[in-house]
Design a protein around this motif. Structure first.
Motif, PDB file in Angstrom:
ATOM      1  N   UNK A 385      21.979  -4.752  13.195  1.00  0.00           N
ATOM      2  CA  UNK A 385      22.519  -4.717  11.832  1.00  0.00           C
ATOM      3  C   UNK A 385      22.499  -3.291  11.282  1.00  0.00           C
ATOM      4  N   UNK A 386      21.423  -2.568  11.591  1.00  0.00           N
ATOM      5  CA  UNK A 386      21.304  -1.185  11.111  1.00  0.00           C
ATOM      6  C   UNK A 386      22.345  -0.287  11.767  1.00  0.00           C
ATOM      7  N   UNK A 387      22.503  -0.446  13.075  1.00  0.00           N
ATOM      8  CA  UNK A 387      23.446   0.413  13.810  1.00  0.00           C
ATOM      9  C   UNK A 387      24.878   0.139  13.369  1.00  0.00           C
ATOM     10  N   UNK A 388      25.135  -1.114  12.985  1.00  0.00           N
ATOM     11  CA  UNK A 388      26.492  -1.455  12.547  1.00  0.00           C
ATOM     12  C   UNK A 388      26.835  -0.774  11.218  1.00  0.00           C
ATOM     13  N   UNK A 389      25.793  -0.446  10.428  1.00  0.00           N
ATOM     14  CA  UNK A 389      26.056   0.220   9.137  1.00  0.00           C
ATOM     15  C   UNK A 389      25.226   1.492   9.051  1.00  0.00           C
ATOM     16  N   UNK A 390      25.404   2.312  10.066  1.00  0.00           N
ATOM     17  CA  UNK A 390      24.557   3.480  10.208  1.00  0.00           C
ATOM     18  C   UNK A 390      24.650   4.417   8.989  1.00  0.00           C
ATOM     19  N   UNK A 391      25.863   4.458   8.372  1.00  0.00           N
ATOM     20  CA  UNK A 391      26.041   5.391   7.253  1.00  0.00           C
ATOM     21  C   UNK A 391      25.374   4.881   5.973  1.00  0.00           C
ATOM     22  N   UNK A 392      24.993   3.586   5.954  1.00  0.00           N
ATOM     23  CA  UNK A 392      24.371   3.049   4.735  1.00  0.00           C
ATOM     24  C   UNK A 392      23.236   2.074   5.089  1.00  0.00           C
ATOM     25  N   UNK A 393      22.103   2.637   5.550  1.00  0.00           N
ATOM     26  CA  UNK A 393      20.994   1.756   5.970  1.00  0.00           C
ATOM     27  C   UNK A 393      20.484   0.866   4.841  1.00  0.00           C
ATOM     28  N   UNK A 394      20.604   1.347   3.581  1.00  0.00           N
ATOM     29  CA  UNK A 394      20.144   0.511   2.468  1.00  0.00           C
ATOM     30  C   UNK A 394      20.925  -0.795   2.404  1.00  0.00           C
ATOM     31  N   UNK A 395      22.257  -0.660   2.651  1.00  0.00           N
ATOM     32  CA  UNK A 395      23.074  -1.859   2.606  1.00  0.00           C
ATOM     33  C   UNK A 395      22.707  -2.805   3.758  1.00  0.00           C
ATOM     34  N   UNK A 396      22.431  -2.209   4.922  1.00  0.00           N
ATOM     35  CA  UNK A 396      22.044  -3.049   6.059  1.00  0.00           C
ATOM     36  C   UNK A 396      20.740  -3.783   5.755  1.00  0.00           C
ATOM     37  N   UNK A 397      19.777  -3.052   5.186  1.00  0.00           N
ATOM     38  CA  UNK A 397      18.480  -3.675   4.890  1.00  0.00           C
ATOM     39  C   UNK A 397      18.594  -4.733   3.800  1.00  0.00           C
ATOM     40  N   UNK A 398      19.648  -4.643   2.983  1.00  0.00           N
ATOM     41  CA  UNK A 398      19.810  -5.616   1.890  1.00  0.00           C
ATOM     42  C   UNK A 398      20.473  -6.907   2.359  1.00  0.00           C
ATOM     43  N   UNK A 399      20.949  -6.946   3.595  1.00  0.00           N
ATOM     44  CA  UNK A 399      21.646  -8.155   4.053  1.00  0.00           C
ATOM     45  C   UNK A 399      20.674  -9.323   4.219  1.00  0.00           C
ATOM     46  N   UNK A 400      21.104 -10.538   3.880  1.00  0.00           N
ATOM     47  CA  UNK A 400      20.227 -11.696   4.071  1.00  0.00           C
ATOM     48  C   UNK A 400      20.079 -12.019   5.559  1.00  0.00           C
ATOM     49  N   UNK A 401      18.921 -12.519   5.899  1.00  0.00           N
ATOM     50  CA  UNK A 401      18.616 -12.740   7.308  1.00  0.00           C
ATOM     51  C   UNK A 401      19.550 -13.790   7.918  1.00  0.00           C
ATOM     52  N   UNK A 402      20.045 -14.734   7.097  1.00  0.00           N
ATOM     53  CA  UNK A 402      20.889 -15.784   7.685  1.00  0.00           C
ATOM     54  C   UNK A 402      22.182 -15.221   8.270  1.00  0.00           C
ATOM     55  N   UNK A 403      22.555 -14.005   7.842  1.00  0.00           N
ATOM     56  CA  UNK A 403      23.765 -13.396   8.405  1.00  0.00           C
ATOM     57  C   UNK A 403      23.546 -12.816   9.811  1.00  0.00           C
ATOM     58  N   UNK A 404      22.279 -12.493  10.125  1.00  0.00           N
ATOM     59  CA  UNK A 404      22.038 -11.818  11.413  1.00  0.00           C
ATOM     60  C   UNK A 404      21.189 -12.643  12.376  1.00  0.00           C
ATOM     61  N   UNK A 405      20.612 -13.749  11.890  1.00  0.00           N
ATOM     62  CA  UNK A 405      19.697 -14.505  12.753  1.00  0.00           C
ATOM     63  C   UNK A 405      20.452 -15.200  13.890  1.00  0.00           C
ATOM     64  N   UNK A 406      19.689 -15.562  14.915  1.00  0.00           N
ATOM     65  CA  UNK A 406      20.241 -16.340  16.026  1.00  0.00           C
ATOM     66  C   UNK A 406      20.010 -17.813  15.704  1.00  0.00           C
ATOM     67  N   UNK A 407      21.073 -18.632  15.843  1.00  0.00           N
ATOM     68  CA  UNK A 407      20.931 -20.042  15.456  1.00  0.00           C
ATOM     69  C   UNK A 407      20.603 -20.953  16.637  1.00  0.00           C
ATOM     70  N   UNK A 408      20.850 -20.433  17.858  1.00  0.00           N
ATOM     71  CA  UNK A 408      20.584 -21.280  19.015  1.00  0.00           C
ATOM     72  C   UNK A 408      19.085 -21.237  19.329  1.00  0.00           C
ATOM     73  N   UNK A 409      18.414 -22.358  19.142  1.00  0.00           N
ATOM     74  CA  UNK A 409      16.962 -22.361  19.287  1.00  0.00           C
ATOM     75  C   UNK A 409      16.530 -23.185  20.476  1.00  0.00           C
ATOM     76  N   UNK A 410      15.481 -22.736  21.109  1.00  0.00           N
ATOM     77  CA  UNK A 410      14.876 -23.520  22.183  1.00  0.00           C
ATOM     78  C   UNK A 410      13.595 -24.116  21.633  1.00  0.00           C
ATOM     79  N   UNK A 411      13.598 -25.399  21.357  1.00  0.00           N
ATOM     80  CA  UNK A 411      12.371 -26.015  20.846  1.00  0.00           C
ATOM     81  C   UNK A 411      11.627 -26.702  21.986  1.00  0.00           C
ATOM     82  N   UNK A 412      10.340 -26.845  21.774  1.00  0.00           N
ATOM     83  CA  UNK A 412       9.500 -27.512  22.769  1.00  0.00           C
ATOM     84  C   UNK A 412       8.409 -28.260  22.015  1.00  0.00           C
TER      85      UNK A 412
END
Ligand code: PMP
Length: 456
Positions: A385-412
């Motif tokens: 996420x940071x590398x995708x918005x290298x020119x504005x790290x503040x904006x990257x850090x402000x993104x909600x986690x649901x936009x970058x999280x992985x949804x495919x989970x391995x449960x046990x």
């Protein structure tokens, strides 16, 4: 106006009243009240002043010592105030807090290997001697054989105890690192209060308690308590003064230190836990009332991440002794409090990063308001996420986690056999462990390695 060195000694004595002491009264002398935080300030000052008096240490000289802890802090404190250079040779297992504390006081620290034995040039005592030989004006303190070490306790700690106890002490429980405390207090009591028994509190694995109890040297083991226990009998340790010795397992030492804080509000370190555990065993075994004294050797503030850290205790296998070979065993070793570190889907990446850093984890489950795990975020997601918005790290850090999280989970399931984790780890997944439909925690390869470390 007093200097900080005038604050060494004359430490307070308190009575333990909320822990079962059998028929006895038990008192603790708070050596943690010394200015660098331990009983070693006393010998640090007497050893330096003895060397000044007999010319081994001159203005502009260098104090050299091999130490894994508190002696180094005491020397750095006293040496610094008196204008000497202080050079400490420490094995690389020495707690980070102590190294940082010594350096902050101006000491130079040479880190050396801890896995080599006496006679090896990298062994901390041999290296300290070699540095002393090649450094002009250097004085090797050598607390293990320096007679000014026990003298500090013979002339001050012992008399203070007898005075504070109104001249009436039946037993004093001490540990042995260099032997200074035992030999100094023991010699004083033999003269001034012959009825006072010296009791040794020793970590299980040390050679000292078995030697006192059986007269035989056993092979040394290992122990987690810091500052006491030895694999040899130091020249300064006069074990003939000891009338009883207790070998205390690490888990009992740590539990006693925790109990002391909970019951009496006294924050003590791991060796104090060993002393208290031995003192309680001694007190509870008495048929008649006795007046018993022990020490708080140093403060528990140096051991918050060990003695007072439930995760550390669980990783040592001390808080969940029952094991069933299931995934639950692997998870409880990390989430011993039953509370996994998680984030909410709407939390931003700044929160994710702060939480990873403060909890020392590299991935976090994302849990919604109803407690369901809906995703997982790890370091590589944050970095991408940071590398995708290298020119504005503040904006990257402000993104909600649901936009970058992985949804495919391995449960046990928590009840699955441990071997079921391996296929997941081979595919580079972390395992989301479920207790029925409740999220229990995350299992990683590191958790499994640690599980094997404590069970094999
Ligand atoms: N407790 C702690 C925490 C220590 O650092 C030491 C000193 N190594 C001791 C107890 C034992 O003191 P002594 O060296 O006098 O035997």
């Amino acid at each position: 106006m007093a200097s900080v060195l005038d604050l060494i000694g004359d430490t307070p004595l308190i009575e333990v009243t909320r822990i079962d002491r059998g028929p006895c009264r038990l008192f603790l002398k708070l050596e943690s009240a010394n200015p660098s935080g331990s009983l070693k300030d006393r010998p640090a000052r007497t050893m330096i002043e003895a060397a000044e008096a007999d010319g081994r240490l001159k203005p502009g000289g260098t104090i050299v010592e091999a130490t894994a802890g508190n002696t180094g802090l005491g020397l750095a404190l006293v040496g610094g105030r008196k204008g000497y250079r202080t050079l400490l040779v420490v094995p690389d297992k020495m707690a980070r807090e102590k190294v940082l504390h010594a350096k902050a006081m101006g000491a130079e620290v040479v880190i050396t290997r801890s896995e080599v034995g006496k006679g090896h040039p990298d062994y901390y005592q041999d290296l300290a001697e070699a540095i002393t030989r090649r450094t002009a004006g250097a004085f090797f303190v050598n607390q293990f054989a320096n007679p000014a070490n026990p003298r500090a306790h013979e002339t001050a700690t012992g008399p203070e105890i007898l005075r504070q106890m109104d001249g009436d002490v039946d037993a004093i429980v001490v540990g042995v690192g260099s032997g200074g405390t035992l030999t100094g207090i023991g010699r004083f009591m033999r003269r001034a209060s012959p009825k006072t028994a010296m009791v040794l509190a020793d970590p299980e694995g040390s050679v000292l308690a078995p030697y006192v109890e059986t007269g035989r040297m056993v092979p040394a083991g290992s122990w987690a308590v810091e500052g006491i226990g030895e694999d040899f009998v130091p020249p300064n340790a006069d074990l003939a003064l000891v009338s009883r010795a207790f070998a205390i397992p690490d888990a009992e030492s740590f539990a006693s230190a925790r109990e002391l804080l909970r019951a009496e509000g006294v924050l003590a370190g791991s060796s104090s836990g060993t002393l208290l555990a031995a003192a309680l065993r001694y007190c509870r075994a008495q048929a008649a009332p006795k007046r018993v004294v022990s020490l708080v050797c140093d403060s528990g503030a140096k051991y918050l991440s060990k003695v007072f850290n439930p995760i550390f205790l669980a990783q040592e296998g001390w808080s969940h002794p029952d094991r069933h070979g299931t995934v639950r065993d692997v998870v409880v070793s990390r989430y011993s409090e039953g509370t996994a570190v998680v984030v909410r889907p709407e939390d931003n990446l700044r929160t994710v990063f702060a939480r990873m850093r403060s909890s020392d984890v590299s991935q976090l489950p994302v849990v919604d308001a109803s407690g369901h795990v809906i995703g997982l975020v790890d370091e590589s997601d944050v970095l991408a996420a940071l590398l995708a918005e290298r020119e504005d790290p503040d904006r990257a850090f402000a993104r909600p986690v649901e936009e970058v999280m992985v949804r495919r989970l391995e449960t046990i399931s928590a009840e699955a056999p441990i071997a079921d984790l391996l296929p997941l780890f081979r595919k580079d997944y972390v395992a989301i462990v479920m207790d029925g439909d409740q999220f229990l925690g995350v299992a990683t390869r590191l958790d499994l390695i640690n599980y094997f470390r404590i069970t094999i």
